[in-house]
Scaffold this motif. Structure first.
Motif, short mmCIF file in Angstrom:
data_model
loop_
_atom_site.label_atom_id
_atom_site.label_comp_id
_atom_site.label_asym_id
_atom_site.label_seq_id
_atom_site.Cartn_x
_atom_site.Cartn_y
_atom_site.Cartn_z
N GLY A 27 0.82 -1.20 0.00
CA GLY A 27 0.00 0.00 0.00
C GLY A 27 0.85 1.25 0.00
O GLY A 27 2.05 1.22 0.24
N LYS A 28 0.21 2.34 -0.30
CA LYS A 28 0.86 3.63 -0.27
C LYS A 28 0.15 4.46 0.78
O LYS A 28 -0.93 4.14 1.23
CB LYS A 28 0.70 4.34 -1.62
CG LYS A 28 1.36 3.64 -2.78
CD LYS A 28 1.13 4.45 -4.02
CE LYS A 28 1.66 3.75 -5.24
NZ LYS A 28 1.37 4.48 -6.46
N GLY A 29 0.78 5.54 1.11
CA GLY A 29 0.14 6.48 2.01
C GLY A 29 -1.02 7.17 1.32
O GLY A 29 -1.29 6.96 0.14
N LYS A 30 -1.70 8.03 2.04
CA LYS A 30 -2.83 8.75 1.46
C LYS A 30 -2.33 9.65 0.34
O LYS A 30 -1.41 10.43 0.53
CB LYS A 30 -3.50 9.57 2.55
CG LYS A 30 -4.71 10.31 2.07
CD LYS A 30 -5.34 11.07 3.20
CE LYS A 30 -6.45 11.93 2.66
NZ LYS A 30 -6.97 12.79 3.69
N ASP A 31 -2.93 9.53 -0.82
CA ASP A 31 -2.54 10.31 -1.98
C ASP A 31 -3.47 11.52 -2.07
O ASP A 31 -4.66 11.37 -2.29
CB ASP A 31 -2.64 9.46 -3.24
CG ASP A 31 -2.14 10.20 -4.47
OD1 ASP A 31 -1.39 11.17 -4.31
OD2 ASP A 31 -2.50 9.79 -5.59
N ASP A 32 -2.90 12.68 -1.88
CA ASP A 32 -3.73 13.89 -1.95
C ASP A 32 -3.72 14.50 -3.35
O ASP A 32 -4.29 15.56 -3.56
CB ASP A 32 -3.29 14.92 -0.91
CG ASP A 32 -1.84 15.32 -1.08
OD1 ASP A 32 -1.14 14.73 -1.93
OD2 ASP A 32 -1.40 16.24 -0.36
N GLY A 33 -3.07 13.87 -4.30
CA GLY A 33 -3.08 14.34 -5.68
C GLY A 33 -2.03 15.39 -5.98
O GLY A 33 -2.01 15.96 -7.06
N LEU A 34 -1.14 15.66 -5.03
CA LEU A 34 -0.12 16.70 -5.22
C LEU A 34 0.82 16.33 -6.36
O LEU A 34 1.17 17.16 -7.18
CB LEU A 34 0.66 16.91 -3.92
CG LEU A 34 1.77 17.96 -3.96
CD1 LEU A 34 1.15 19.33 -4.24
CD2 LEU A 34 2.54 17.97 -2.67
N ARG A 35 1.21 15.06 -6.42
CA ARG A 35 2.14 14.62 -7.47
C ARG A 35 1.52 14.82 -8.85
O ARG A 35 2.18 15.29 -9.78
CB ARG A 35 2.48 13.15 -7.25
CG ARG A 35 3.53 12.65 -8.23
CD ARG A 35 3.86 11.21 -8.05
NE ARG A 35 4.10 10.92 -6.65
CZ ARG A 35 4.08 9.72 -6.12
NH1 ARG A 35 3.83 8.69 -6.88
NH2 ARG A 35 4.34 9.52 -4.85
N ARG B 187 -0.81 17.00 -9.69
CA ARG B 187 -0.89 18.43 -9.99
C ARG B 187 0.46 18.99 -10.41
O ARG B 187 0.56 19.81 -11.33
CB ARG B 187 -1.43 19.19 -8.78
CG ARG B 187 -2.93 19.01 -8.62
CD ARG B 187 -3.46 19.86 -7.51
NE ARG B 187 -3.31 19.05 -6.29
CZ ARG B 187 -3.21 19.53 -5.08
NH1 ARG B 187 -3.22 20.82 -4.87
NH2 ARG B 187 -3.09 18.73 -4.05
N ILE B 188 1.54 18.55 -9.75
CA ILE B 188 2.88 19.02 -10.12
C ILE B 188 3.24 18.55 -11.51
O ILE B 188 3.78 19.30 -12.33
CB ILE B 188 3.92 18.55 -9.08
CG1 ILE B 188 3.68 19.27 -7.75
CG2 ILE B 188 5.34 18.79 -9.58
CD1 ILE B 188 4.52 18.75 -6.61
N ASN B 189 2.93 17.28 -11.82
CA ASN B 189 3.23 16.76 -13.16
C ASN B 189 2.45 17.50 -14.24
O ASN B 189 2.97 17.75 -15.32
CB ASN B 189 2.92 15.26 -13.23
CG ASN B 189 3.94 14.44 -12.47
OD1 ASN B 189 5.06 14.89 -12.25
ND2 ASN B 189 3.56 13.24 -12.06
N LYS B 190 1.20 17.87 -13.94
CA LYS B 190 0.42 18.62 -14.92
C LYS B 190 1.01 20.01 -15.14
O LYS B 190 0.98 20.55 -16.24
CB LYS B 190 -1.03 18.75 -14.46
CG LYS B 190 -1.82 17.48 -14.63
CD LYS B 190 -3.25 17.66 -14.16
CE LYS B 190 -4.02 16.37 -14.25
NZ LYS B 190 -5.39 16.50 -13.73
N MET B 191 1.55 20.61 -14.08
CA MET B 191 2.15 21.94 -14.22
C MET B 191 3.44 21.88 -15.03
O MET B 191 3.77 22.82 -15.74
CB MET B 191 2.44 22.53 -12.84
CG MET B 191 1.21 22.90 -12.06
SD MET B 191 1.71 23.41 -10.43
CE MET B 191 0.76 24.86 -10.22
N LEU B 192 4.19 20.79 -14.89
CA LEU B 192 5.46 20.70 -15.59
C LEU B 192 5.29 20.38 -17.08
O LEU B 192 6.17 20.67 -17.87
CB LEU B 192 6.33 19.62 -14.94
CG LEU B 192 6.79 19.94 -13.51
CD1 LEU B 192 7.57 18.77 -12.95
CD2 LEU B 192 7.62 21.21 -13.48
#
Length: 164
Positions: free
Chosen positions: A100-108, A110-115
């Protein structure tokens, strides 16, 4: 004479009753008694009691033990003293490993979309500012968009489902 006959009959019947062997059926791993085991012999079918005990006449030569959670077993009466051991079926599942992974808040995301540059941003960055460019369009792309009510409801529903 009548009493003698009655006494002889009772003596013969008591010998017949004593000519039975009492045995117990146990699990080979836990050594605990097994109830409800079917014991088949030439005398008929008998089921073990709650403590795993059953009785077999001495006239029987072979016994078949069956239970839903245990392997069936055929034994000669001469091989058995007072305890019969049964081997359980493998009723367990294979080992399961869960990552499992930790709680994914979608930050990764959003950063990838910005880049990632879309076609318009690449054109704006590639244009020469001295020639004049669409500065307001570039500012509009950098500012976050306002969410509509429907988008906010969808986002809230997604968060509830993810946290559930």
């Amino acid at each position: 004479m009548n009493r003698l006959t009655l006494t002889l009959c009772l003596l013969v019947m008591s010998m017949a009753i004593c000519a039975q062997r009492r045995m117990v059926v146990c699990d080979i791993e836990t050594l605990s008694p097994i109830s409800q085991v079917s014991v088949r012999s030439s005398a008929g079918v008998e089921v073990t009691d709650s403590m795993g005990f059953f009785s077999v006449p001495d006239s029987c030569r072979s016994l078949v033990f069956t239970h839903i959670n245990y392997e069936s077993r055929l034994l000669n009466v001469d091989e058995v003293r007072d305890t019969v051991f049964l081997v359980s079926h493998e009723m367990s599942m294979r080992e399961v490993v869960v990552f499992g992974k930790g709680k994914d808040d979608g930050l990764r995301d959003r950063i990838n979309k910005m880049l990632v540059l879309n076609k318009t941003d690449a054109q704006l960055l590639g244009s020469d500012p001295s020639k004049g460019g669409n500065l307001f369009g570039l500012i509009g792309k950098l500012l976050p968009k306002r969410k509509t009510r429907a988008e906010k409801r969808k986002q809230k529903a997604r968060e509830i489902i993810e946290n559930y």
